[in-house]
Design a protein around this motif. Structure first.
Motif, PDB file in Angstrom:
ATOM      1  N   LYS A  43       0.853  -1.189   0.000  1.00 21.84           N
ATOM      2  CA  LYS A  43       0.000   0.000   0.000  1.00 21.84           C
ATOM      3  C   LYS A  43       0.889   1.239   0.000  1.00 21.84           C
ATOM      4  CE  LYS A  43      -3.674   2.254   2.601  1.00 21.84           C
ATOM      5  NZ  LYS A  43      -4.553   2.166   3.783  1.00 21.84           N
ATOM      6  N   ASP A  52      -3.162   9.707  -4.549  1.00 19.62           N
ATOM      7  CA  ASP A  52      -4.225  10.180  -5.440  1.00 19.62           C
ATOM      8  C   ASP A  52      -3.935   9.806  -6.891  1.00 19.62           C
ATOM      9  OD1 ASP A  52      -5.445  11.264  -3.206  1.00 19.62           O
ATOM     10  OD2 ASP A  52      -4.756  13.315  -3.619  1.00 19.62           O
ATOM     11  N   THR A  55      -4.673   6.075  -7.344  1.00 16.13           N
ATOM     12  CA  THR A  55      -6.098   5.756  -7.425  1.00 16.13           C
ATOM     13  C   THR A  55      -6.679   6.217  -8.753  1.00 16.13           C
ATOM     14  OG1 THR A  55      -6.692   7.751  -6.172  1.00 16.13           O
ATOM     15  CG2 THR A  55      -6.462   5.716  -4.926  1.00 16.13           C
ATOM     16  N   GLU A  56      -6.207   7.328  -9.303  1.00 16.08           N
ATOM     17  CA  GLU A  56      -6.635   7.767 -10.639  1.00 16.08           C
ATOM     18  C   GLU A  56      -6.195   6.752 -11.691  1.00 16.08           C
ATOM     19  OE1 GLU A  56      -5.190  11.735 -11.305  1.00 16.08           O
ATOM     20  OE2 GLU A  56      -6.215  12.508  -9.534  1.00 16.08           O
ATOM     21  N   ASP A  59      -8.497   3.871 -11.501  1.00 16.19           N
ATOM     22  CA  ASP A  59      -9.793   4.214 -12.088  1.00 16.19           C
ATOM     23  C   ASP A  59      -9.746   4.110 -13.616  1.00 16.19           C
ATOM     24  OD1 ASP A  59     -10.953   4.644  -9.617  1.00 16.19           O
ATOM     25  OD2 ASP A  59     -10.667   6.827  -9.678  1.00 16.19           O
TER      26      ASP A  59
END
Length: 67
Positions: A43, A52, A55-56, A59
């Motif tokens: 992690k 961030d 995570t983008e 996505d």
């Protein structure tokens, strides 16, 4: 250690199951791919900007499979 070496890297034992490292990295899709190779065994904790960006990145991959 085989990826980052020992020089300038901080390794910390969290408990008997976990450790953390602090290392200078180049944030890139290749780095994120390397992280993904560990699945849920790793992690990114900080900096928040990299969390961030990761995570983008996730996505974007997820969207490929939504259609």
């Amino acid at each position: 250690m085989d990826r980052f070496g020992k020089k300038g890297i901080l390794y910390n034992v969290v408990d008997e199951h976990y450790f953390s490292i602090t290392a200078p990295i180049e944030v890139s899709d290749q780095f994120f791919g390397w992280v993904l190779g560990f699945g849920n065994d790793v992690k990114i904790l900080k900096p928040q900007k990299v969390v961030d960006e990761f995570t983008e990145y996730l996505d974007k991959i997820r969207k490929v499979y939504e259609s």
